[in-house]
Design a protein around this motif. Structure first.
Motif, PDB file in Angstrom:
ATOM      1  N   ASP A  28       0.591  -1.107  -0.614  1.00  0.00           N
ATOM      2  CA  ASP A  28      -0.130   0.150   0.354  1.00  0.00           C
ATOM      3  C   ASP A  28       0.932   1.346   0.131  1.00  0.00           C
ATOM      4  OD1 ASP A  28      -1.502   1.578   0.591  1.00  0.00           O
ATOM      5  OD2 ASP A  28      -2.543   1.242   1.884  1.00  0.00           O
ATOM      6  N   PRO A  29       1.371   2.023  -0.981  1.00  0.00           N
ATOM      7  CA  PRO A  29       2.026   2.723  -1.219  1.00  0.00           C
ATOM      8  C   PRO A  29       1.492   3.847  -0.485  1.00  0.00           C
ATOM      9  CG  PRO A  29       0.941   2.366  -3.190  1.00  0.00           C
ATOM     10  CD  PRO A  29       0.686   1.744  -2.021  1.00  0.00           C
ATOM     11  N   LEU A  30       0.759   4.848   0.067  1.00  0.00           N
ATOM     12  CA  LEU A  30      -0.023   5.555   0.393  1.00  0.00           C
ATOM     13  C   LEU A  30       0.805   5.370   2.020  1.00  0.00           C
ATOM     14  CD1 LEU A  30      -3.532   6.504  -1.675  1.00  0.00           C
ATOM     15  CD2 LEU A  30      -0.807   7.495  -1.698  1.00  0.00           C
ATOM     16  N   GLU A  57       9.320  -2.593  10.070  1.00  0.00           N
ATOM     17  CA  GLU A  57       8.716  -2.543  11.639  1.00  0.00           C
ATOM     18  C   GLU A  57       7.098  -3.804  11.722  1.00  0.00           C
ATOM     19  OE1 GLU A  57       7.095  -0.557  15.394  1.00  0.00           O
ATOM     20  OE2 GLU A  57       7.595   0.849  13.537  1.00  0.00           O
ATOM     21  N   PRO A  58       7.150  -5.085  12.190  1.00  0.00           N
ATOM     22  CA  PRO A  58       6.224  -5.615  12.334  1.00  0.00           C
ATOM     23  C   PRO A  58       5.384  -4.332  12.165  1.00  0.00           C
ATOM     24  CG  PRO A  58       7.579  -6.950  13.237  1.00  0.00           C
ATOM     25  CD  PRO A  58       8.320  -5.368  12.403  1.00  0.00           C
ATOM     26  N   LEU A  59       3.633  -4.618  11.843  1.00  0.00           N
ATOM     27  CA  LEU A  59       3.078  -4.283  11.836  1.00  0.00           C
ATOM     28  C   LEU A  59       1.957  -4.916  12.748  1.00  0.00           C
ATOM     29  CD1 LEU A  59       2.956  -1.495   9.182  1.00  0.00           C
ATOM     30  CD2 LEU A  59       3.201  -1.162  11.340  1.00  0.00           C
ATOM     31  N   TRP A  60       1.685  -5.913  12.350  1.00  0.00           N
ATOM     32  CA  TRP A  60       0.478  -6.311  12.689  1.00  0.00           C
ATOM     33  C   TRP A  60       0.135  -8.416  12.041  1.00  0.00           C
ATOM     34  CZ3 TRP A  60      -2.372  -9.177   8.743  1.00  0.00           C
ATOM     35  CH2 TRP A  60      -3.398  -7.904   8.458  1.00  0.00           C
ATOM     36  N   SER A  61       0.321  -9.077  12.746  1.00  0.00           N
ATOM     37  CA  SER A  61      -0.213 -10.207  12.387  1.00  0.00           C
ATOM     38  C   SER A  61      -1.154 -10.883  12.498  1.00  0.00           C
ATOM     39  CB  SER A  61       1.300 -11.622  12.529  1.00  0.00           C
ATOM     40  OG  SER A  61       1.495 -11.733  13.775  1.00  0.00           O
ATOM     41  N   VAL A 101      -2.423 -12.008  -2.440  1.00  0.00           N
ATOM     42  CA  VAL A 101      -2.614 -10.618  -1.132  1.00  0.00           C
ATOM     43  C   VAL A 101      -3.026  -9.241  -1.895  1.00  0.00           C
ATOM     44  CG1 VAL A 101      -0.431 -10.303   0.255  1.00  0.00           C
ATOM     45  CG2 VAL A 101      -2.602  -9.690   1.110  1.00  0.00           C
ATOM     46  N   THR A 102      -3.986  -8.514  -1.918  1.00  0.00           N
ATOM     47  CA  THR A 102      -4.068  -6.959  -2.375  1.00  0.00           C
ATOM     48  C   THR A 102      -4.983  -6.071  -1.926  1.00  0.00           C
ATOM     49  OG1 THR A 102      -4.670  -9.245  -4.621  1.00  0.00           O
ATOM     50  CG2 THR A 102      -6.024  -6.274  -4.276  1.00  0.00           C
ATOM     51  N   PRO A 103      -3.852  -5.284  -1.348  1.00  0.00           N
ATOM     52  CA  PRO A 103      -4.393  -3.756  -0.779  1.00  0.00           C
ATOM     53  C   PRO A 103      -5.105  -3.100  -2.229  1.00  0.00           C
ATOM     54  CG  PRO A 103      -1.531  -4.039  -0.892  1.00  0.00           C
ATOM     55  CD  PRO A 103      -2.493  -5.060  -2.140  1.00  0.00           C
ATOM     56  N   THR A 104      -6.326  -2.194  -0.904  1.00  0.00           N
ATOM     57  CA  THR A 104      -6.978  -1.698  -1.924  1.00  0.00           C
ATOM     58  C   THR A 104      -7.306   0.236  -1.588  1.00  0.00           C
ATOM     59  OG1 THR A 104      -9.024  -1.615  -0.866  1.00  0.00           O
ATOM     60  CG2 THR A 104      -8.292  -3.123  -3.311  1.00  0.00           C
ATOM     61  N   ALA A 105      -7.144   0.834  -2.047  1.00  0.00           N
ATOM     62  CA  ALA A 105      -7.594   1.988  -1.315  1.00  0.00           C
ATOM     63  C   ALA A 105      -8.597   2.549  -0.294  1.00  0.00           C
ATOM     64  CB  ALA A 105      -8.033   3.099  -2.816  1.00  0.00           C
ATOM     65  N   GLY A 106      -9.356   1.112  -0.773  1.00  0.00           N
ATOM     66  CA  GLY A 106     -10.593   1.186   0.469  1.00  0.00           C
ATOM     67  C   GLY A 106      -9.879   0.409   1.714  1.00  0.00           C
ATOM     68  N   ALA A 108      -6.850  -3.881   6.441  1.00  0.00           N
ATOM     69  CA  ALA A 108      -5.651  -3.784   6.136  1.00  0.00           C
ATOM     70  C   ALA A 108      -5.101  -2.571   7.454  1.00  0.00           C
ATOM     71  CB  ALA A 108      -5.158  -2.663   4.911  1.00  0.00           C
ATOM     72  N   ALA A 109      -5.667  -2.251   7.724  1.00  0.00           N
ATOM     73  CA  ALA A 109      -4.743  -1.334   9.235  1.00  0.00           C
ATOM     74  C   ALA A 109      -4.858  -2.481  10.255  1.00  0.00           C
ATOM     75  CB  ALA A 109      -5.887  -0.135  10.106  1.00  0.00           C
TER      76      ALA A 109
END
Lengths: 212, 687
Positions: free
Chosen positions: B533-535, B589-593, B604-609, B626-627
């Protein structure tokens, strides 16, 4: 001093075991064989040296050629060599054993030798090739001996990457013929005879004086 | 983790894996021409064959096909089968032994002797051998098979498909037959470089491999309202690992042999293009197409690269890239740009040296070759201290392109032999590496090796991701060894290395007595890699958490020394799990698992939504937050998900396409039939 002695011993081994077959090992000989195995295993890339104990090997052990039948190599196993081998293997597997345990795992009682035949299937799907080996005969000093035990390993897939015209994948495994030697023949010469899975017959010279 | 070079002795393969390899390879290898013909077919009755057919349908058909043509398992009828088994060399007992001891793969030896004999009789009958009044018994299994008088006889569809083997040209790769022009010319380079949000134009959506969709109609708030919009059943059973490509409302998907075009919003089939292999198929797998300039490009299971007309599915050109009898096949989805198509072979586990190629998109002619395994005076050749005649190095999945800099990023797989590292001392470049090439010339720009001297089959298999964040340039890649690596593309230095799955004893030598190590040889990240997710600056990775018990096993006499391989027994597949994890894309840095119910091998596909789409081996298509990784929506598709998950728009509506039905009885113990599911949140059009 001890390391010097060991180095000298290893140098002797590397040059070839120009010592006669030792039919039964004393405690010091077991210790020496064990120490050699531990030392050799420290170079993990070199493998376990068998050249000095090799009776027969095809010219290129990474290449399949029809005229070579099913056998890559035949080596001789003695109590000393097998103790060394078990020590080597235990070091690799981080499975510490004592010299006496290495000797016991070697599985060669006094006055025994074994011949290990490294073989492969006749095509990529052949997993039963070990069953097609004949019984062996060891002719020493004019006497023909039958093996007291013939054991076969499991088979596992391996590669002969220098094979021309195909991928060179075969199942490999070993047949081990163990013989009990009459005491009077332990320094004698003779031949080992058997037929492999392809029907090819082998008549290999054996000189027990060459192997410790 | 210590460098892998410190660990010398490693697993050979799982028992089932060995069986698969052995049988597949057996069928790929012709017998010696001098094989003696000793007898005709053995006796069996028509009643036996009939009863064997019942056994076959229940126990064998799902892997070997309704017509014995081979699906996820090898063909049991036809020219290839007869070449292998009826050359006068094999006693029928050899075939019977494999059937009775190794089949069915999920429960070897579980059928009765009568059932095994019956199914053997059925296979004979389908290969043109005539029934008689005498039953097939174990007593006659010693007879050596020769081809029946009817040659391929009553062999099934597989035999019909398997065209007569052609002599292998000495100058492969080579275009075979006529070259035709495509009826269209889109998408162009410009279309691919500045992609419409509604499209998904490559296996990983874009050249950079980021897999990120700017579509935001499906959100964290409404994902729970996802519904199935349409379903397309391909009518095939077996490997289904395609990454759908979608352009202007058309979707293109593949199976190992065939290619399909669908309407992306209704699942209506537009055309189907079926391919008949002309050579052995070492491993039936295909991961999709490249779409460019009115053409689709795809690999084949017998080592060819095809160009199809995207409008009709007709073959435009056929390049015979590599000889599949040597183990080569093309499983990756190619990538195309600047008038060229980029692809490479798989086959390392069969000892075939990999290559990366550029082909002319219009003519199929080879433009350049990069040897993944360097030899002679090529840089890196000295890392094969005993030579690299058969060094391995597969390209399993699509390549990544940095078009602005004309740099092509390729993940290169494991060295061969897979496990017996003693036969190939040295670091074994460029296996288990990402190589970066000038896309115009094929010359190497730089490389990063993840596992020197691999003895675990820890391929770098999945595609790298290329991205810029905060003024810095990165490349991220994940491997089967269970690690995510982030590199600086300017300095080429490793920025971060993070765990993607469980590690246990992974830095120790293989035990003599057997010890459970993690990951096993099918652990870590398989053929679908990280997404960005580049944003938000976040990387997402799926992985497999599946351990195995390793033990020193194989021994091999080579040039005066004994070398050791090993054996591995997987944990029961029911105990295998997976992970979906998120990392800071700049620091690692790991964010969540999130621990998942099954191994995670799907894309696996992230989106702007703010939604993350993926799927698991139970067949559950999932939308995650995704968060946080929280599950927003789940739908059981009925077949394992092992391919891509793509999102796109048609007429203002956002859709998600999922490839369900990756049937793998031998390895993953998964079932299903190849099916495309399309999801949407109804009523969101135009929002």
């Amino acid at each position: 001093m001890r390391s010097l002695l060991l180095s000298a011993c290893l140098a002797l081994m590397a040059a070839g075991p120009a010592l006669a077959y030792i039919p039964t090992l004393n405690a010091q000989q077991i210790q020496n064989a064990y120490a050699e195995g531990q030392q050799l295993a420290q170079n993990r890339d070199s493998g376990y040296p068998l050249r000095a104990y090799t009776l027969y090997a095809v010219k290129d052990t990474l290449k399949l050629e029809a005229q070579n039948g099913a056998v890559d190599a035949v080596t001789i196993a003695t109590p000393s060599e097998r103790t060394r081998f078990e020590s080597f293997l235990s070091f690799l597997g981080e499975d510490p054993i004592t010299p006496q345990q290495a000797f016991q795992r070697a599985g060669l009682p006094p006055y025994n030798v074994a011949f290990i035949v490294f073989a492969h299937g006749m095509d990529a799907g052949d997993q039963t090739f070990l069953n097609r080996f004949s019984m062996a005969r060891l002719k020493l000093g004019g006497q023909s001996l039958r093996p007291v035990e013939t054991s076969k390993s499991g088979t596992s897939i391996s590669q002969y990457p220098r094979t021309v015209g195909e991928t060179g994948i075969r199942f490999g495994g070993t047949v081990t013929y163990r013989f009990e030697l009459p005491k009077r023949l332990i320094g004698d010469t003779g031949t080992l005879n058997f037929t492999d899975a392809s029907g090819k017959a082998y008549d290999l010279p054996v000189n027990l004086a060459l192997y410790r | 983790m210590r460098p892998a070079s410190s660990r010398q002795f490693a697993p050979l393969a799982l028992t089932g894996g060995v069986a698969i390899v052995a049988l597949s390879v057996a069928l790929a290898v012709p017998p010696p021409e001098s094989a003696a013909k000793t007898a005709t077919g053995p006796a069996f009755t028509s009643a036996q064959a009939d009863q064997g057919q019942q056994v076959y349908v229940g126990q064998c058909q799902s892997c070997h096909g309704a017509n014995l043509q081979g699906v996820s398992g090898p063909a049991l009828a036809g020219g290839g089968f007869l070449t292998k088994w009826a050359g006068g060399q094999h006693p029928l007992g050899d075939l019977y032994s494999i059937i009775s001891k190794q089949m069915p793969l999920t429960a070897p030896g579980s059928l009765s002797e009568k059932q095994y004999l019956d199914v053997t009789a059925y296979i004979l009958s389908k290969n043109g051998y005539q029934a008689s009044t005498q039953a097939l018994t174990k007593a006659v299994l010693g007879v050596k098979l020769v081809k029946p008088a009817t040659a391929q006889g009553a062999a099934g569809q597989g035999a019909q498909d398997q065209q007569a083997a052609q002599p292998v040209p000495a100058d492969l790769p080579k275009v075979i037959g006529a070259v035709k022009s495509a009826s269209g010319q889109t998408p162009s380079d410009a279309d691919l470089l500045k992609m419409d949000d509604n499209n998904w134009l490559t296996y990983n959506r874009d050249y950079m491999g980021q897999r990120y969709s700017p579509l935001d109609q499906i959100t964290v708030d409404n994902a729970a309202k996802l519904q199935v919009k349409c379903v397309f059943q391909l009518g095939e059973v077996g490997s289904f690992q395609t990454g759908p490509v979608i352009y202007q409302g058309r979707m293109y998907v593949t199976t190992p042999r065939n290619t399909y075009a669908l309407k992306a919003d209704t699942c209506t089939k537009l055309w189907e293009s079926d391919y008949s292999p002309t050579g052995p198929e070492p491993q039936p797998a295909n991961r999709g197409v490249a779409l460019y300039d009115g053409k689709l490009f795809r690999g084949t299971t017998d080592g060819h690269l095809l160009a199809l007309d995207a409008a009709t599915g007709k073959v435009l050109w056929n390049n015979w890239v590599a000889d599949s009898a040597k183990g080569y096949f093309l499983s990756l989805a190619p990538i195309a740009a600047g008038g060229m198509v980029f692809a490479g072979e798989a086959g390392a586990d069969w000892g075939a040296n990999g290559h990366i190629y550029a082909f002319d998109a219009n003519t199929g002619k080879r433009i350049w070759t990069f040897n993944a395994i360097p030899t002679g005076k090529e840089p890196g050749a000295d890392t094969w201290k005993s030579g690299a005649q058969n060094g391995g190095g597969s390209m399993w999945t699509t390549l990544t392109l940095d078009p602005a800099n004309h740099l092509l990023y390729a993940s290169v797989g494991n060295p061969a032999p897979d496990f017996n590292g003693g036969l190939r001392p040295g670091d074994n470049l460029y296996t288990d590496s990402v190589v970066v090439l000038d896309s115009r010339s094929g010359k190497m720009a730089w490389y990063a090796q993840q596992v020197p001297h691999d003895t675990h089959d820890w391929d770098t298999a999945a595609s790298p991701v290329v991205y810029n964040l905060n003024g810095n340039k990165y490349m991220a890649v994940a491997n089967k060894g269970g690690w995510l690596y982030i590199y600086d593309r300017v300095t080429h230095k490793l920025v971060s290395k993070q765990q993607t799955t469980t590690h246990l004893n992974s830095d120790k030598p293989v035990s003599l007595t057997g010890r459970r190590d993690c990951p096993g040889i099918l652990g870590g990240v398989e053929w679908n890699g990280p997404a960005l997710d580049p944003l938000k600056g976040t990387l997402f990775v799926n992985s497999v958490d599946w351990c195995a018990t390793y033990k020193i096993g194989e021994t091999r006499y080579v040039e005066g020394s004994l070398f050791f391989g090993g054996d591995a027994t997987f944990d029961p597949v029911k105990d295998a799990r997976g992970w979906t994890r998120a990392y800071n894309a700049a620091t690692g840095e790991p964010l969540w698992s999130k621990k998942m119910a099954t191994p995670m091998i799907a894309g696996v596909t992230p989106t702007a939504g703010g939604v993350l789409f993926t799927g698991d081996q139970n067949g559950d298509f999932m939308a995650l937050n995704a968060a946080s990784g929280d599950t927003l929506y789940k739908f059981r598709t009925g077949g394992a998900i092992g391919g891509g998950v793509a999102t796109y728009g048609v007429d203002g509506q956002q859709y998600v396409a999922v490839a369900s039905g990756n049937a793998s009885r031998s390895i993953w113990s998964t079932t299903g039939s190849a099916t495309i599911f399309v999801f949407s949140v109804p009523g969101q059009t135009g929002k």
